[in-house]
Enzyme design. Structure first.
Site, PDB file in Angstrom:
ATOM      1  N   ALA A  72      -0.801   2.886   4.204  1.00  0.00           N
ATOM      2  CA  ALA A  72      -1.204   3.689   3.049  1.00  0.00           C
ATOM      3  C   ALA A  72      -2.447   3.066   2.431  1.00  0.00           C
ATOM      4  O   ALA A  72      -2.659   1.859   2.541  1.00  0.00           O
ATOM      5  CB  ALA A  72      -0.076   3.706   2.028  1.00  0.00           C
ATOM      6  N   GLY A 116       2.403   2.465   6.742  1.00  0.00           N
ATOM      7  CA  GLY A 116       2.486   3.894   7.034  1.00  0.00           C
ATOM      8  C   GLY A 116       1.964   4.248   8.418  1.00  0.00           C
ATOM      9  O   GLY A 116       2.352   5.278   8.979  1.00  0.00           O
ATOM     10  N   GLU A 119       4.887   3.653  10.538  1.00  0.00           N
ATOM     11  CA  GLU A 119       5.866   4.713  10.254  1.00  0.00           C
ATOM     12  C   GLU A 119       5.462   6.034  10.918  1.00  0.00           C
ATOM     13  O   GLU A 119       6.321   6.787  11.378  1.00  0.00           O
ATOM     14  CB  GLU A 119       6.023   4.877   8.737  1.00  0.00           C
ATOM     15  CG  GLU A 119       6.721   3.659   8.135  1.00  0.00           C
ATOM     16  CD  GLU A 119       6.726   3.656   6.622  1.00  0.00           C
ATOM     17  OE1 GLU A 119       5.633   3.757   6.019  1.00  0.00           O
ATOM     18  OE2 GLU A 119       7.814   3.550   6.038  1.00  0.00           O
ATOM     19  N   GLU A 139       4.710  -4.134   3.806  1.00  0.00           N
ATOM     20  CA  GLU A 139       4.862  -3.717   2.404  1.00  0.00           C
ATOM     21  C   GLU A 139       5.435  -4.817   1.525  1.00  0.00           C
ATOM     22  O   GLU A 139       5.081  -4.955   0.359  1.00  0.00           O
ATOM     23  CB  GLU A 139       5.762  -2.466   2.321  1.00  0.00           C
ATOM     24  CG  GLU A 139       5.148  -1.199   2.905  1.00  0.00           C
ATOM     25  CD  GLU A 139       5.368  -1.042   4.399  1.00  0.00           C
ATOM     26  OE1 GLU A 139       5.836  -1.999   5.055  1.00  0.00           O
ATOM     27  OE2 GLU A 139       5.059   0.047   4.913  1.00  0.00           O
TER      28      GLU A 139
HETATM   29  N1  COA Z   1      -5.610   0.362   2.000  1.00  0.00           N
HETATM   30  C1  COA Z   1      -6.837   0.412   1.462  1.00  0.00           C
HETATM   31  N2  COA Z   1      -7.912  -0.189   2.016  1.00  0.00           N
HETATM   32  C2  COA Z   1      -7.716  -0.852   3.156  1.00  0.00           C
HETATM   33  C3  COA Z   1      -6.456  -0.951   3.781  1.00  0.00           C
HETATM   34  C4  COA Z   1      -5.371  -0.295   3.148  1.00  0.00           C
HETATM   35  N3  COA Z   1      -4.144  -0.299   3.664  1.00  0.00           N
HETATM   36  N4  COA Z   1      -6.592  -1.688   4.898  1.00  0.00           N
HETATM   37  C5  COA Z   1      -7.888  -2.035   4.977  1.00  0.00           C
HETATM   38  N5  COA Z   1      -8.567  -1.543   3.927  1.00  0.00           N
HETATM   39  C6  COA Z   1      -9.996  -1.688   3.613  1.00  0.00           C
HETATM   40  C7  COA Z   1     -10.315  -3.044   3.031  1.00  0.00           C
HETATM   41  O1  COA Z   1     -10.034  -3.076   1.648  1.00  0.00           O
HETATM   42  C8  COA Z   1     -11.787  -3.146   3.346  1.00  0.00           C
HETATM   43  O2  COA Z   1     -12.501  -2.362   2.419  1.00  0.00           O
HETATM   44  P1  COA Z   1     -13.927  -2.884   1.820  1.00  0.00           P
HETATM   45  O3  COA Z   1     -14.813  -3.049   3.033  1.00  0.00           O
HETATM   46  O4  COA Z   1     -14.339  -1.789   0.924  1.00  0.00           O
HETATM   47  O5  COA Z   1     -13.613  -4.188   1.152  1.00  0.00           O
HETATM   48  C9  COA Z   1     -11.887  -2.462   4.701  1.00  0.00           C
HETATM   49  O6  COA Z   1     -10.745  -1.631   4.818  1.00  0.00           O
HETATM   50  C10 COA Z   1     -11.870  -3.422   5.862  1.00  0.00           C
HETATM   51  O7  COA Z   1     -10.733  -4.244   5.719  1.00  0.00           O
HETATM   52  P2  COA Z   1     -10.749  -5.806   6.088  1.00  0.00           P
HETATM   53  O8  COA Z   1      -9.521  -6.415   5.490  1.00  0.00           O
HETATM   54  O9  COA Z   1     -12.053  -6.392   5.693  1.00  0.00           O
HETATM   55  O10 COA Z   1     -10.669  -5.719   7.674  1.00  0.00           O
HETATM   56  P3  COA Z   1     -10.067  -6.742   8.722  1.00  0.00           P
HETATM   57  O11 COA Z   1     -10.379  -6.152  10.038  1.00  0.00           O
HETATM   58  O12 COA Z   1     -10.507  -8.122   8.406  1.00  0.00           O
HETATM   59  O13 COA Z   1      -8.472  -6.679   8.461  1.00  0.00           O
HETATM   60  C11 COA Z   1      -6.341  -5.580   8.188  1.00  0.00           C
HETATM   61  C12 COA Z   1      -7.757  -5.518   8.776  1.00  0.00           C
HETATM   62  C13 COA Z   1      -5.688  -4.245   8.531  1.00  0.00           C
HETATM   63  C14 COA Z   1      -5.535  -6.731   8.786  1.00  0.00           C
HETATM   64  C15 COA Z   1      -6.402  -5.769   6.648  1.00  0.00           C
HETATM   65  O14 COA Z   1      -7.355  -4.867   6.139  1.00  0.00           O
HETATM   66  C16 COA Z   1      -5.094  -5.520   5.933  1.00  0.00           C
HETATM   67  O15 COA Z   1      -4.230  -6.387   5.908  1.00  0.00           O
HETATM   68  N6  COA Z   1      -4.924  -4.322   5.332  1.00  0.00           N
HETATM   69  C17 COA Z   1      -3.768  -3.997   4.546  1.00  0.00           C
HETATM   70  C18 COA Z   1      -2.582  -3.662   5.405  1.00  0.00           C
HETATM   71  C19 COA Z   1      -1.373  -3.317   4.577  1.00  0.00           C
HETATM   72  O16 COA Z   1      -0.871  -4.101   3.809  1.00  0.00           O
HETATM   73  N7  COA Z   1      -0.879  -2.087   4.779  1.00  0.00           N
HETATM   74  C20 COA Z   1       0.321  -1.614   4.137  1.00  0.00           C
HETATM   75  C21 COA Z   1       0.049  -1.043   2.838  1.00  0.00           C
HETATM   76  S1  COA Z   1       1.538  -0.530   2.050  1.00  0.00           S
END
Ligand code: COA
Length: 265
Positions: A72, A116, A119, A139
């Site tokens: 999400a 998500g 999911e 989460e």
């Molecule tokens: N929601 C909103 N934005 C997200 C996102 C999410 N779930 N996952 C990634 N992004 C955004 C980051 O904020 C970043 O935005 P910015 O460039 O404006 O700062 C961009 O996507 C790139 O993310 P980044 O973390 O720099 O990439 P990465 O390749 O180093 O890491 C992930 C990728 C997926 C490991 C990491 O982004 C992450 O842990 N995301 C969250 C996952 C999560 O907790 N999902 C469940 C939510 S309930």
């Protein structure tokens, strides 16, 4: 000719390969995180794919090398009231649209498959992952819990203990471990992912759409019904397939030693 051409959706790229359509979430700069606009456009794309007879199999995937779907869009959580969140979750959802689509849906997991995203993959019928993919329900790291079916579909697929570990630790696993758990059905190097996925899709798409639909319905019911009720439903659906024009054609073609031609009736 299609009854209706694919809709133009800024966040979903729609490709066609014979009887298969690929719905690609196109937000790679945000790791294909699901915000309200992406969810709504994905629903529109699924609705189009379901309504288009030429589409026999649906593949959902993410644009870019990094992510399938990183969950999400967390930035929306920060601004929503509880009531708004509840309204969102009570409305029509992408997870149910995928699970109840009367056509096979394959999740082609090309990278991060988190929250998500996992999911959505769980709601699909088959999951094929790139070697490089990472899967998890993170989460709990945000002090929330899965809300798109993760606490229900994950244990049904991989067992309660393994699901507990994934959800309660929030730690992601690699695709090799996911394969061992039965969380994904196949793992191939990223370079081969689309080819392999389209092979599996084509092996489904050549069959009668009626038989595909009834088989999916019967298999899904196995998760919910007691055995005797499930077997009764299977008998009913078998008879529906048996009485369809495609069912007749399949049997006739086999006996005549010729390839069948299915009209989907
Ligand atoms: N929601 C909103 N934005 C997200 C996102 C999410 N779930 N996952 C990634 N992004 C955004 C980051 O904020 C970043 O935005 P910015 O460039 O404006 O700062 C961009 O996507 C790139 O993310 P980044 O973390 O720099 O990439 P990465 O390749 O180093 O890491 C992930 C990728 C997926 C490991 C990491 O982004 C992450 O842990 N995301 C969250 C996952 C999560 O907790 N999902 C469940 C939510 S309930």
């Amino acid at each position: 000719m299609d009854a209706t051409p694919p809709p133009t959706l800024p966040l979903i790229r729609i490709d066609r390969v014979e009887g298969t359509t690929l719905l690609r979430i196109d937000r790679p700069e945000k790791r294909n995180a699901l915000d309200a606009a992406t969810r709504s456009q994905l629903l529109s794309a699924i609705d189009w794919a379901v309504a288009t007879p030429q589409v026999r199999v649906i593949v959902v995937t993410g644009v870019g090398e990094k992510a399938f779907i990183a969950g999400a869009d967390v930035s929306e959580f920060a601004t929503r009231t509880v009531l708004e969140q509840r309204t969102t979750m009570e409305g029509r959802r992408i997870f149910d649209a995928v699970a109840t689509a009367p056509k096979p849906v394959i999740a082609m997991i090309n990278g991060y498959c988190l929250g998500g995203g996992l999911e959505l993959a769980l709601a699909a019928d088959v999951r094929i992952a790139a070697t490089e993919a990472t899967l998890g329900q993170p989460e709990i790291n945000l002090a929330i819990i899965p809300g798109g079916g993760g606490t229900q579909r994950l244990p049904r697929l991989i067992g309660l203990g393994a699901a507990m570990r994934m959800v309660l630790t929030g730690s992601a696993i690699d695709s090799a471990e996911a394969l061992g758990l039965g969380l994904v059905d196949d793992v191939v190097p990223r370079a081969d992912l689309e080819r392999r996925t389209l092979e599996v899709a084509a092996a489904m798409a050549k069959h009668s759409p009626i038989a595909l639909r009834l088989a999916k319905e019967a298999l899904r019911a196995s998760l919910e019904l007691p055995l005797q009720q499930g077997l009764a439903l299977e008998r009913e659906l078998f008879c529906l397939a048996f009485s369809s024009e495609d069912g007749r054609e399949g049997v006739q073609a086999f006996l005549a030693k010729r390839p069948p031609s299915f009209g989907g009736r």
